[in-house]
Design a protein around this motif. Structure first.
Motif, PDB file in Angstrom:
ATOM      1  N   ASN A  67       4.631  47.903  -6.874  1.00  0.00           N
ATOM      2  CA  ASN A  67       5.166  48.952  -6.012  1.00  0.00           C
ATOM      3  C   ASN A  67       4.881  50.337  -6.594  1.00  0.00           C
ATOM      4  O   ASN A  67       4.469  51.257  -5.885  1.00  0.00           O
ATOM      5  N   ALA A  70       1.025  51.106  -6.640  1.00  0.00           N
ATOM      6  CA  ALA A  70       0.555  51.420  -5.286  1.00  0.00           C
ATOM      7  C   ALA A  70       0.851  52.873  -4.924  1.00  0.00           C
ATOM      8  O   ALA A  70       0.137  53.477  -4.132  1.00  0.00           O
ATOM      9  N   GLY A  71       1.891  53.423  -5.527  1.00  0.00           N
ATOM     10  CA  GLY A  71       2.259  54.793  -5.218  1.00  0.00           C
ATOM     11  C   GLY A  71       1.407  55.830  -5.930  1.00  0.00           C
ATOM     12  O   GLY A  71       1.421  57.002  -5.563  1.00  0.00           O
ATOM     13  N   PHE A  77      -6.461  47.522  -5.536  1.00  0.00           N
ATOM     14  CA  PHE A  77      -6.175  46.652  -6.683  1.00  0.00           C
ATOM     15  C   PHE A  77      -5.715  45.265  -6.249  1.00  0.00           C
ATOM     16  O   PHE A  77      -5.127  45.091  -5.197  1.00  0.00           O
ATOM     17  N   LEU A  93       1.803  41.544  -1.728  1.00  0.00           N
ATOM     18  CA  LEU A  93       1.040  42.387  -0.792  1.00  0.00           C
ATOM     19  C   LEU A  93       1.941  43.431  -0.136  1.00  0.00           C
ATOM     20  O   LEU A  93       1.542  44.564   0.063  1.00  0.00           O
ATOM     21  N   ARG A  94       3.175  43.028   0.169  1.00  0.00           N
ATOM     22  CA  ARG A  94       4.093  44.004   0.769  1.00  0.00           C
ATOM     23  C   ARG A  94       4.486  45.084  -0.229  1.00  0.00           C
ATOM     24  O   ARG A  94       4.848  46.192   0.165  1.00  0.00           O
ATOM     25  N   ALA A  95       4.434  44.756  -1.517  1.00  0.00           N
ATOM     26  CA  ALA A  95       4.746  45.775  -2.527  1.00  0.00           C
ATOM     27  C   ALA A  95       3.586  46.768  -2.663  1.00  0.00           C
ATOM     28  O   ALA A  95       3.718  47.781  -3.329  1.00  0.00           O
ATOM     29  N   GLY A  96       2.438  46.462  -2.038  1.00  0.00           N
ATOM     30  CA  GLY A  96       1.369  47.452  -2.008  1.00  0.00           C
ATOM     31  C   GLY A  96       0.043  47.021  -2.613  1.00  0.00           C
ATOM     32  O   GLY A  96      -0.897  47.809  -2.634  1.00  0.00           O
ATOM     33  N   ALA A  97      -0.047  45.779  -3.110  1.00  0.00           N
ATOM     34  CA  ALA A  97      -1.348  45.315  -3.619  1.00  0.00           C
ATOM     35  C   ALA A  97      -2.290  45.147  -2.428  1.00  0.00           C
ATOM     36  O   ALA A  97      -1.850  44.908  -1.309  1.00  0.00           O
ATOM     37  N   ASP A  98      -3.606  45.291  -2.676  1.00  0.00           N
ATOM     38  CA  ASP A  98      -4.568  45.143  -1.597  1.00  0.00           C
ATOM     39  C   ASP A  98      -5.034  43.707  -1.445  1.00  0.00           C
ATOM     40  O   ASP A  98      -5.396  43.274  -0.374  1.00  0.00           O
ATOM     41  N   LYS A  99      -5.039  42.994  -2.586  1.00  0.00           N
ATOM     42  CA  LYS A  99      -5.504  41.612  -2.554  1.00  0.00           C
ATOM     43  C   LYS A  99      -4.656  40.801  -3.525  1.00  0.00           C
ATOM     44  O   LYS A  99      -4.123  41.349  -4.493  1.00  0.00           O
TER      45      LYS A  99
END
Lengths: 252, 216
Positions: A67, A70-71, A77, A93-99
């Protein structure tokens, strides 16, 4: 034309980067967020975070790390390690990873690849393959559980299987070359690259700048991952990329 | 304030985070009643074109977006969100899009004109060429690399729709637009400084309109 990618890999345990990253200019060398920005500024094209936490608490911490990263990060990433269910994928993924990258779980529950690809799209699903040459097989065998468990899969068969199930990218680690620092496993990378139509990230064996040229030019890899060579400042992402440029390899 | 259209397709988080970094106020919503209060809209999205259109219709978002665009209000589609602005896609058979821009999404052939196979999706960093270097969405940027992940590419006869393009075994429209209905095929939130500048420019277009309205 799409450029060849350089991807530093960071091992994270209980929310901290391990493997003794040596950067004097960082306030906190164990802080994943600070290291991620460091590599972003150096020109890394992507990052991979490998969660090696053994505990449930550690895994929860990883979500917080994702999280936060991602910010601050303006490049893609991937997060791997300990992803065993669709719920695990959703959390990361919801925390912001792309894959997300699946390794052991892809072998033990291959339907997970399809579920993930259907839910998030193939571009989010990386399958990490650890392979080691097997004389009796005359080819490379796939291993799981961090290289401790042998499977029945021959590497090209497994690579074809995972892509047919929806994997969007393959992260291919040579167990023979990993840590040896005398170059990527060119025959392995080339062999797998020939049988799949998704990008292949080569991993294991990078010890000097010329190894990156080889893996792109000779083995046809789409991206090259490296850890210690960058962490221990043997070279930098910047140096590798300017060398690649000099050698005529298309980089960002 | 920018409204991000939430319709369950893909990762809204990274777009939101990028806006936060740029200090651009935003909110997430799926209901047209809430989105109408925005000054500019972002339509993100990854995944299947057909699923996306089905959800947009179920949520009554399709008509809302069309009216929004026809009223000349700022709209930015990202990745699949950009493709949805066009007439349709050949994904899963043929699916109609929002038809705001002229063009059609077709799958990368996977074989070059010379008969050589290439990889699909088009994944990774590729260089932008500016077809309309003076366009306001490109303000303060230079031709550079941005991050793409897509298997379908828009083909359009209307060349003035293409603001910037890239090359992957043929032309890839990368930034498109007509009036204030705009789109980016790449991920500006994942494309370093150049991508952030594109988002910031969209923010400026949105707030710029507010200033004009206040003066009137």
């Amino acid at each position: 034309m799409v450029t060849k990618r350089i991807i530093p890999c960071l091992d994270v345990k209980e929310g901290r980067v391990v493997k003794g990253v040596q950067f004097v200019d960082l306030r906190d060398a164990g802080d994943p967020v600070e290291l991620a920005s460091f590599y972003d500024n150096q020109g890394a094209d992507e990052l991979v975070f490998l969660d090696i936490s053994a505990s449930h608490e550690g895994r929860k911490t990883m979500v917080e790390v994702v999280n936060e990263v991602a910010g601050t990060l303006a490049i893609p990433f991937t997060v791997g390690g300990g992803i065993n269910t669709l719920e695990d994928m959703k959390r990361i993924l919801r925390a912001g990873a792309d894959k997300v990258s699946l390794n052991t779980a892809a072998v033990t529950s291959p339907e997970l690849i399809t579920e993930g690809a259907d839910y998030f799209g193939s571009q989010c699903i990386v399958v990490a393959i650890d392979a080691k040459y097997d004389d009796s097989l005359g080819s490379w065998r796939v291993y799981t559980h961090g290289g401790r468990t042998e499977t029945d899969w021959e590497v090209t068969e497994w690579a074809k299987e995972v892509t047919s199930r929806g994997a969007g990218e393959i992260l291919l680690t040579s167990m023979d070359q990993d840590g040896a620092k005398n170059g990527y496993d060119l025959p392995l990378i080339k062999r797998v690259n020939e049988v799949v139509t998704v990008p292949v990230i080569a991993s294991g064996g990078a010890g000097e700048k010329s190894h990156f040229v080889e893996v792109f030019e000779e083995a046809g890899a789409d991206a090259a991952l490296a850890a210690s060579i960058f962490h221990y400042k043997e070279t930098s992402v910047e140096e590798v990329k300017s060398y690649l440029r000099e050698q005529g390899v298309n980089v960002r | 304030m920018i409204g991000i259209i939430d319709y369950g397709m893909g990762n809204l988080h990274s777009v939101s985070k990028a806006l936060e970094r740029l200090g651009l106020p935003y909110f997430l919503a799926s209901e047209p009643e809430k989105l109408i209060k925005a000054e500019g809209l972002i339509l993100p999205g990854v995944g299947s074109f057909r699923d996306a259109m089905t959800i947009l219709k179920d949520n009554r978002q399709d008509g809302f977006i069309k009216t929004w665009s026809k009223d000349g209000r700022p709209l930015l589609g990202i990745c699949l969100g950009m493709q949805l602005l066009f007439e349709g896609s050949e994904e899963n058979g043929n699916t109609e899009g929002l038809k705001l821009l002229s063009g059609y999404a077709k799958r990368f052939k996977g074989v070059s004109d010379e008969g050589v196979g290439y990889k699909v999706p088009h994944m990774g960093w590729n260089k932008l060429t500016f077809n309309q270097p003076n366009h306001q969405i490109l303000k303060g940027t230079e031709e550079g690399h941005v991050y793409f992940v897509h298997s379908y590419v828009v083909e359009t006869e209307k060349k003035d729709v293409v603001i910037a393009s890239s090359d992957y075994f043929g032309e890839v429209p990368a930034v498109v637009g007509q009036g204030l209905t705009m789109g980016a095929q790449f991920h500006p939130e994942k494309s370093g400084q150049l991508g952030l500048q594109v988002l910031e420019n969209f923010g400026k277009i949105v707030t710029g309109r507010r200033t004009i309205r206040e003066q009137i």
